[in-house]
Motif scaffolding. Sequence first.
Motif, PDB file in Angstrom:
ATOM      1  N   SER A   1       4.390   3.670  -4.476  1.00 56.11           N
ATOM      2  CA  SER A   1       4.788   2.458  -5.170  1.00 56.11           C
ATOM      3  C   SER A   1       6.095   1.922  -4.620  1.00 56.11           C
ATOM      4  O   SER A   1       7.080   2.645  -4.497  1.00 56.11           O
ATOM      5  N   MET A   2       6.118   0.618  -4.292  1.00 58.55           N
ATOM      6  CA  MET A   2       7.355   0.018  -3.816  1.00 58.55           C
ATOM      7  C   MET A   2       8.348  -0.154  -4.963  1.00 58.55           C
ATOM      8  O   MET A   2       9.490  -0.547  -4.737  1.00 58.55           O
ATOM      9  N   ALA A   3       7.940   0.128  -6.189  1.00 61.69           N
ATOM     10  CA  ALA A   3       8.869   0.076  -7.318  1.00 61.69           C
ATOM     11  C   ALA A   3       9.611   1.403  -7.478  1.00 61.69           C
ATOM     12  O   ALA A   3      10.392   1.563  -8.412  1.00 61.69           O
ATOM     13  N   THR A   4       9.393   2.338  -6.574  1.00 62.30           N
ATOM     14  CA  THR A   4      10.063   3.637  -6.673  1.00 62.30           C
ATOM     15  C   THR A   4      11.562   3.491  -6.447  1.00 62.30           C
ATOM     16  O   THR A   4      11.998   2.800  -5.535  1.00 62.30           O
TER      17      THR A   4
ATOM     18  N   CYS B   1       0.657   5.706  -7.330  1.00 60.42           N
ATOM     19  CA  CYS B   1       0.116   4.460  -6.773  1.00 60.42           C
ATOM     20  C   CYS B   1       0.260   3.283  -7.727  1.00 60.42           C
ATOM     21  O   CYS B   1      -0.419   2.276  -7.561  1.00 60.42           O
ATOM     22  N   VAL B   2       1.086   3.396  -8.754  1.00 58.67           N
ATOM     23  CA  VAL B   2       1.225   2.274  -9.684  1.00 58.67           C
ATOM     24  C   VAL B   2       2.546   1.564  -9.428  1.00 58.67           C
ATOM     25  O   VAL B   2       3.579   2.196  -9.314  1.00 58.67           O
ATOM     26  N   ASP B   3       2.469   0.241  -9.325  1.00 59.44           N
ATOM     27  CA  ASP B   3       3.642  -0.534  -8.955  1.00 59.44           C
ATOM     28  C   ASP B   3       4.492  -0.918 -10.158  1.00 59.44           C
ATOM     29  O   ASP B   3       4.832  -2.081 -10.328  1.00 59.44           O
TER      30      ASP B   3
ATOM     31  N   ALA C   1      12.415   1.083  -0.113  1.00 58.72           N
ATOM     32  CA  ALA C   1      11.596   0.069   0.552  1.00 58.72           C
ATOM     33  C   ALA C   1      11.931  -0.014   2.040  1.00 58.72           C
ATOM     34  O   ALA C   1      11.039  -0.156   2.877  1.00 58.72           O
TER      35      ALA C   1
ATOM     36  N   SER D   1       9.532 -10.069   1.723  1.00 59.69           N
ATOM     37  CA  SER D   1       8.204  -9.559   2.067  1.00 59.69           C
ATOM     38  C   SER D   1       7.406 -10.572   2.872  1.00 59.69           C
ATOM     39  O   SER D   1       7.778 -11.748   2.967  1.00 59.69           O
TER      40      SER D   1
ATOM     41  N   ASP E   1       1.898 -11.801   1.047  1.00 63.11           N
ATOM     42  CA  ASP E   1       2.223 -10.758   0.080  1.00 63.11           C
ATOM     43  C   ASP E   1       2.263 -11.354  -1.325  1.00 63.11           C
ATOM     44  O   ASP E   1       2.783 -12.456  -1.527  1.00 63.11           O
TER      45      ASP E   1
ATOM     46  N   SER F   1      -5.116   1.597  -3.717  1.00 67.82           N
ATOM     47  CA  SER F   1      -4.638   2.785  -2.997  1.00 67.82           C
ATOM     48  C   SER F   1      -5.004   4.049  -3.757  1.00 67.82           C
ATOM     49  O   SER F   1      -5.268   5.092  -3.158  1.00 67.82           O
TER      50      SER F   1
END
Lengths: 349, 349
Positions: A293-296, A269-271, B299, A80, A41, A202
């Motif tokens: 986005s995992m930054a959500t 789809c933006v991190d 996450a 991760s 990752d 993505s």
Amino acid sequence: MGLHRVVEPAGVLPQAAWRLDAAREIAPNEVRIRVERLNLDAASFRQLSDKHGGDGEKVRAEVLDIISTRGKMQNPVTGSGGMLIGTVEEAGRRSPLGLRPGDRVATLVSLTLTPLTVTDGLARWDGRGEQVPCDGWAILFARSIAAVLPADEDPQLSLAVLDVCGAPALTARVVSRYVEDRRRAGDGRPVTVAVVGGAGKSGSLSLAAARRAGATRTVGVVPVVAERDALVAAGLADEVALADARDPVALSSAVTTALGVPADVTVVCVDVPGCEHGAILATADGGTVIFFSMATSFAAAALGAEGLAADVTMLVGNGYVPGHAELALELLRSEPGVRGLFAARLAAD
Amino acid sequence: MGLHRVVEPAGVLPQAAWRLDAAREIAPNEVRIRVERLNLDAASFRQLSDKHGGDGEKVRAEVLDIISTRGKMQNPVTGSGGMLIGTVEEAGRRSPLGLRPGDRVATLVSLTLTPLTVTDGLARWDGRGEQVPCDGWAILFARSIAAVLPADEDPQLSLAVLDVCGAPALTARVVSRYVEDRRRAGDGRPVTVAVVGGAGKSGSLSLAAARRAGATRTVGVVPVVAERDALVAAGLADEVALADARDPVALSSAVTTALGVPADVTVVCVDVPGCEHGAILATADGGTVIFFSMATSFAAAALGAEGLAADVTMLVGNGYVPGHAELALELLRSEPGVRGLFAARLAAD
């Protein structure tokens, strides 16, 4: 789901475990893979590289130590993992995965829950990149997911597509639902889709999937001119708009201007953090926002929609949808725009 | 949405603003409320009280300072606010909220985005509780939400119900969709619902809403015997199960045992971290998890579902659904079990 491989703490799922049992012998519902490469990752590799000041030897030693201590490659700081490719060595007689010895596969479940043993000391890796040549074995559970790599594709291209294949599959499912509901209700309004970060991996797949699923009009939102030009050239969206996704007013104006109306479905789809409010504002009443986005931030999304009195459905992007690998590989095969964007991205890496 | 009230930083939404303009004069689409009480968010009050070692004078001084500095009551450490009750003083001619001068209302949007001016120095508050008697004014925007308090109900009871009214409304919408889809497909399978934290405020309302929406079989999951007994006595669920929601295997076993099958819809209403994996495991393929807990990790939910190869739809619980206040107050009126649980909880506070 691999509970019998959890060593400590007892009773948790493999992803939450500190240590897994990576023994070679498989249970009847497991599959053993001969590993040929790990893809770490990006966040994990960056943390390790930064910690050791870019010293590849030290990075390699720490990765080896993590794998031997934990029985899996899960960075203890970032939490991760990554994915791996290899060849099926043995498939238990009760494994439901449909894999046969000799199949070349990529795992689509995270390394964070995959029992892994390394046998070559990672001798062929210099510790300076996310791609880790590796000999050893990994174990797949009954509920794991692995995709057979197409023999006629560059494996790197297939891997890059498979890495994000949940996004197009969920986008297609949600868009189809709007198309079907309107059709059934005799409602002739167009189904509109906005993909924030539309030129990314993505994002470009999601745009292609939305169109395939029957979206009437799509817009890809990108932050810079170079991405705008690339996405226009790829031809995957009806409109391409420039906007900073962290600016709620700018994002929603860009989407509404491009589509003529707010989006029925907005795909993030933006991190980068802080895109929740803009995505909500860009979405029509009764619409859906899908956060990949995992930054959500869960709280920012929940409180944002409430504060805006926005009647939108908000989905946590689930990386697993049945048929996701097949759909994504099919889009790669049939959409030259998707292939072009992915190839350019791989070439730049 | 109140952009014209944002003083700094420019261009952000009121919730994200450091400072709002809380001037008394209203725009044509605004409403001014004469405030009678603030209900501080529990996390915010706890932080302030802990910081000042329970010294009420200092807590009061800091709340006053926050409101006068920021033009709103948003705790800079927790980021949270609360709600308020008061009486409509003036409604702009273009306000869409349908409020009239003299209406006694509770605001259903957070204090974090509500312009507020205090005129009595909070002189009637001792700084020792979340309920803050207060004189002053607050401004509602066109997209704000306020509910008229029923004249025949204890205002505290109404407020407690309104505070969580998004949960039953979204639960009802999702359950209705499953009921309707099965009916249309001629699929006779029961629609099953699990509510984790079923004896709490949002949980008990969600159970009542699920049944009202046509759920065939429901289970409320609770952590302790006292809550189990209370929920059984309330009669809001077909089954009541004891389980620790943070233990994925225990939670999913409890739900599947109680319902006979996994849940089509799982509603998470407990404010403790670590419930994501259990909720996913407790949910059937094709099912939906609704996360109302602000302790939810985006996450953990996203990676958990992918790691378990779980084909579940995961929703961020949106506190706003049209008609949410009316539905929740109607459930309070018509369901003695709901009233009983809320009254007992208020008495215990």
